[in-house]
Design a protein around this motif. Structure first.
Motif, PDB file in Angstrom:
ATOM      1  N   THR A  13       3.226  -7.993 -12.050  1.00  0.00           N
ATOM      2  CA  THR A  13       1.783  -7.922 -12.254  1.00  0.00           C
ATOM      3  C   THR A  13       1.225  -6.754 -11.468  1.00  0.00           C
ATOM      4  O   THR A  13       1.905  -6.178 -10.619  1.00  0.00           O
ATOM      5  CB  THR A  13       1.113  -9.225 -11.769  1.00  0.00           C
ATOM      6  OG1 THR A  13       1.331  -9.330 -10.367  1.00  0.00           O
ATOM      7  CG2 THR A  13       1.683 -10.435 -12.482  1.00  0.00           C
ATOM      8  N   ARG A  14      -0.013  -6.414 -11.739  1.00  0.00           N
ATOM      9  CA  ARG A  14      -0.651  -5.327 -10.986  1.00  0.00           C
ATOM     10  C   ARG A  14      -0.689  -5.652  -9.503  1.00  0.00           C
ATOM     11  O   ARG A  14      -0.470  -4.790  -8.666  1.00  0.00           O
ATOM     12  CB  ARG A  14      -2.076  -5.103 -11.486  1.00  0.00           C
ATOM     13  CG  ARG A  14      -2.130  -4.376 -12.774  1.00  0.00           C
ATOM     14  CD  ARG A  14      -3.554  -4.064 -13.130  1.00  0.00           C
ATOM     15  NE  ARG A  14      -3.589  -3.450 -14.433  1.00  0.00           N
ATOM     16  CZ  ARG A  14      -4.677  -3.141 -15.066  1.00  0.00           C
ATOM     17  NH1 ARG A  14      -5.848  -3.404 -14.521  1.00  0.00           N
ATOM     18  NH2 ARG A  14      -4.623  -2.581 -16.241  1.00  0.00           N
ATOM     19  N   ARG A  15      -0.929  -6.903  -9.198  1.00  0.00           N
ATOM     20  CA  ARG A  15      -1.006  -7.308  -7.800  1.00  0.00           C
ATOM     21  C   ARG A  15       0.355  -7.140  -7.102  1.00  0.00           C
ATOM     22  O   ARG A  15       0.426  -6.636  -5.990  1.00  0.00           O
ATOM     23  CB  ARG A  15      -1.478  -8.757  -7.692  1.00  0.00           C
ATOM     24  CG  ARG A  15      -1.581  -9.230  -6.258  1.00  0.00           C
ATOM     25  CD  ARG A  15      -2.168 -10.595  -6.147  1.00  0.00           C
ATOM     26  NE  ARG A  15      -3.604 -10.436  -6.366  1.00  0.00           N
ATOM     27  CZ  ARG A  15      -4.434 -11.412  -6.666  1.00  0.00           C
ATOM     28  NH1 ARG A  15      -3.991 -12.627  -6.790  1.00  0.00           N
ATOM     29  NH2 ARG A  15      -5.705 -11.194  -6.840  1.00  0.00           N
ATOM     30  N   ILE A  17       2.792  -5.115  -7.982  1.00  0.00           N
ATOM     31  CA  ILE A  17       3.099  -3.690  -7.903  1.00  0.00           C
ATOM     32  C   ILE A  17       2.324  -3.059  -6.753  1.00  0.00           C
ATOM     33  O   ILE A  17       2.874  -2.274  -5.973  1.00  0.00           O
ATOM     34  CB  ILE A  17       2.793  -2.989  -9.240  1.00  0.00           C
ATOM     35  CG1 ILE A  17       3.773  -3.470 -10.308  1.00  0.00           C
ATOM     36  CG2 ILE A  17       2.857  -1.475  -9.095  1.00  0.00           C
ATOM     37  CD1 ILE A  17       3.446  -3.015 -11.701  1.00  0.00           C
ATOM     38  N   ALA A  18       1.055  -3.397  -6.606  1.00  0.00           N
ATOM     39  CA  ALA A  18       0.238  -2.855  -5.518  1.00  0.00           C
ATOM     40  C   ALA A  18       0.775  -3.322  -4.162  1.00  0.00           C
ATOM     41  O   ALA A  18       0.830  -2.546  -3.204  1.00  0.00           O
ATOM     42  CB  ALA A  18      -1.220  -3.273  -5.686  1.00  0.00           C
ATOM     43  N   ALA A  19       1.204  -4.575  -4.075  1.00  0.00           N
ATOM     44  CA  ALA A  19       1.760  -5.090  -2.824  1.00  0.00           C
ATOM     45  C   ALA A  19       3.056  -4.369  -2.471  1.00  0.00           C
ATOM     46  O   ALA A  19       3.298  -4.031  -1.308  1.00  0.00           O
ATOM     47  CB  ALA A  19       2.009  -6.599  -2.932  1.00  0.00           C
ATOM     48  N   ALA A  20       3.877  -4.088  -3.468  1.00  0.00           N
ATOM     49  CA  ALA A  20       5.128  -3.366  -3.217  1.00  0.00           C
ATOM     50  C   ALA A  20       4.845  -1.946  -2.744  1.00  0.00           C
ATOM     51  O   ALA A  20       5.507  -1.442  -1.844  1.00  0.00           O
ATOM     52  CB  ALA A  20       5.987  -3.340  -4.478  1.00  0.00           C
ATOM     53  N   ALA A  21       3.846  -1.305  -3.332  1.00  0.00           N
ATOM     54  CA  ALA A  21       3.488   0.057  -2.919  1.00  0.00           C
ATOM     55  C   ALA A  21       2.980   0.065  -1.475  1.00  0.00           C
ATOM     56  O   ALA A  21       3.351   0.940  -0.692  1.00  0.00           O
ATOM     57  CB  ALA A  21       2.434   0.631  -3.859  1.00  0.00           C
ATOM     58  N   ARG A  22       2.142  -0.907  -1.107  1.00  0.00           N
ATOM     59  CA  ARG A  22       1.649  -0.989   0.279  1.00  0.00           C
ATOM     60  C   ARG A  22       2.800  -1.260   1.231  1.00  0.00           C
ATOM     61  O   ARG A  22       2.856  -0.704   2.327  1.00  0.00           O
ATOM     62  CB  ARG A  22       0.575  -2.065   0.401  1.00  0.00           C
ATOM     63  CG  ARG A  22      -0.775  -1.656  -0.138  1.00  0.00           C
ATOM     64  CD  ARG A  22      -1.855  -2.645   0.257  1.00  0.00           C
ATOM     65  NE  ARG A  22      -1.572  -4.020  -0.131  1.00  0.00           N
ATOM     66  CZ  ARG A  22      -1.814  -4.542  -1.341  1.00  0.00           C
ATOM     67  NH1 ARG A  22      -2.352  -3.797  -2.278  1.00  0.00           N
ATOM     68  NH2 ARG A  22      -1.530  -5.790  -1.609  1.00  0.00           N
ATOM     69  N   SER A  23       3.726  -2.106   0.821  1.00  0.00           N
ATOM     70  CA  SER A  23       4.881  -2.416   1.649  1.00  0.00           C
ATOM     71  C   SER A  23       5.723  -1.157   1.876  1.00  0.00           C
ATOM     72  O   SER A  23       6.157  -0.886   2.987  1.00  0.00           O
ATOM     73  CB  SER A  23       5.724  -3.496   0.980  1.00  0.00           C
ATOM     74  OG  SER A  23       6.903  -3.710   1.684  1.00  0.00           O
ATOM     75  N   GLU A  24       5.938  -0.374   0.824  1.00  0.00           N
ATOM     76  CA  GLU A  24       6.712   0.864   0.947  1.00  0.00           C
ATOM     77  C   GLU A  24       6.000   1.850   1.861  1.00  0.00           C
ATOM     78  O   GLU A  24       6.626   2.517   2.675  1.00  0.00           O
ATOM     79  CB  GLU A  24       6.949   1.487  -0.436  1.00  0.00           C
ATOM     80  CG  GLU A  24       7.743   2.765  -0.404  1.00  0.00           C
ATOM     81  CD  GLU A  24       9.154   2.594   0.132  1.00  0.00           C
ATOM     82  OE1 GLU A  24       9.665   3.567   0.703  1.00  0.00           O
ATOM     83  OE2 GLU A  24       9.738   1.510  -0.010  1.00  0.00           O
ATOM     84  N   GLU A  25       4.682   1.949   1.743  1.00  0.00           N
ATOM     85  CA  GLU A  25       3.917   2.836   2.614  1.00  0.00           C
ATOM     86  C   GLU A  25       4.050   2.411   4.072  1.00  0.00           C
ATOM     87  O   GLU A  25       4.152   3.239   4.966  1.00  0.00           O
ATOM     88  CB  GLU A  25       2.438   2.836   2.222  1.00  0.00           C
ATOM     89  CG  GLU A  25       2.142   3.561   0.935  1.00  0.00           C
ATOM     90  CD  GLU A  25       0.690   3.395   0.511  1.00  0.00           C
ATOM     91  OE1 GLU A  25      -0.130   2.911   1.326  1.00  0.00           O
ATOM     92  OE2 GLU A  25       0.377   3.740  -0.633  1.00  0.00           O
ATOM     93  N   PHE A  26       4.060   1.117   4.315  1.00  0.00           N
ATOM     94  CA  PHE A  26       4.112   0.605   5.677  1.00  0.00           C
ATOM     95  C   PHE A  26       5.526   0.649   6.252  1.00  0.00           C
ATOM     96  O   PHE A  26       5.735   1.072   7.378  1.00  0.00           O
ATOM     97  CB  PHE A  26       3.573  -0.825   5.724  1.00  0.00           C
ATOM     98  CG  PHE A  26       3.465  -1.366   7.113  1.00  0.00           C
ATOM     99  CD1 PHE A  26       2.459  -0.945   7.957  1.00  0.00           C
ATOM    100  CD2 PHE A  26       4.387  -2.273   7.583  1.00  0.00           C
ATOM    101  CE1 PHE A  26       2.354  -1.425   9.252  1.00  0.00           C
ATOM    102  CE2 PHE A  26       4.297  -2.773   8.870  1.00  0.00           C
ATOM    103  CZ  PHE A  26       3.286  -2.343   9.703  1.00  0.00           C
TER     104      PHE A  26
END
Length: 148
Positions: A13-15, A17-26
């Motif tokens: 889901t979009r949520r 995918i966004a959580a995975a992107a934030r996790s990768e950034e962190f």
């Protein structure tokens, strides 16, 4: 018979995918600005001496592992093994030659990146080394290395 629910499939889901992107950034590699790191020239001199010592057989490559990317580490391990086999086939001990740094040239195409060329020589041989340093996770890391 019940029909499978469309919401129970494993489609991201979009949520998520966004959580995975934030996790990768962190949790992913964090770029570090060059002014927050030690001198790139000093680091370059030390890492080049270290790599040349590894290839000469007087230093273990594991001592440099924290400053080399995985690809560069693997390349140095392979080249060190080939050099050791060549010395063994000729019956030569590992030389304890002192490498004299003839020149160092640095350029910085981006704030956290330094590209360097180094010329080093011993009594018998002169070598050129080109490397790319990137400021990652609070230290310099060699992400590319070329040795002639």
């Amino acid at each position: 018979m019940s029909q499978p629910n469309a919401h129970t499939t494993s489609t991201p889901t979009r949520r998520s995918i966004a959580a995975a992107a934030r996790s990768e950034e962190f949790f992913g590699r964090q770029k570090t600005s060059a002014h927050e790191l030690p001198s790139a020239e000093t680091f370059t001199l030390n890492i080049v001496r270290g790599v040349l010592e590894v290839l000469a057989g007087v230093r273990e490559v594991d001592q440099l592992a924290r400053w080399l990317s995985e690809d560069v580490y693997r390349t140095v391990v392979i080249r060190a093994g080939l050099a050791a086999r060549a010395r063994s086939a000729r019956g030569m001990p590992a030389p304890r030659a002192t490498h004299i740094i003839q020149s160092v040239h640095l350029s910085s195409p981006a704030d956290h990146v330094v590209e360097a060329t180094v010329t080093a020589s011993t009594r018998l041989r002169t070598r050129a080394v080109a490397l790319r340093l990137e400021g990652l996770d609070g230290r310099w890391r060699v992400t590319s290395l070329g040795l002639l």
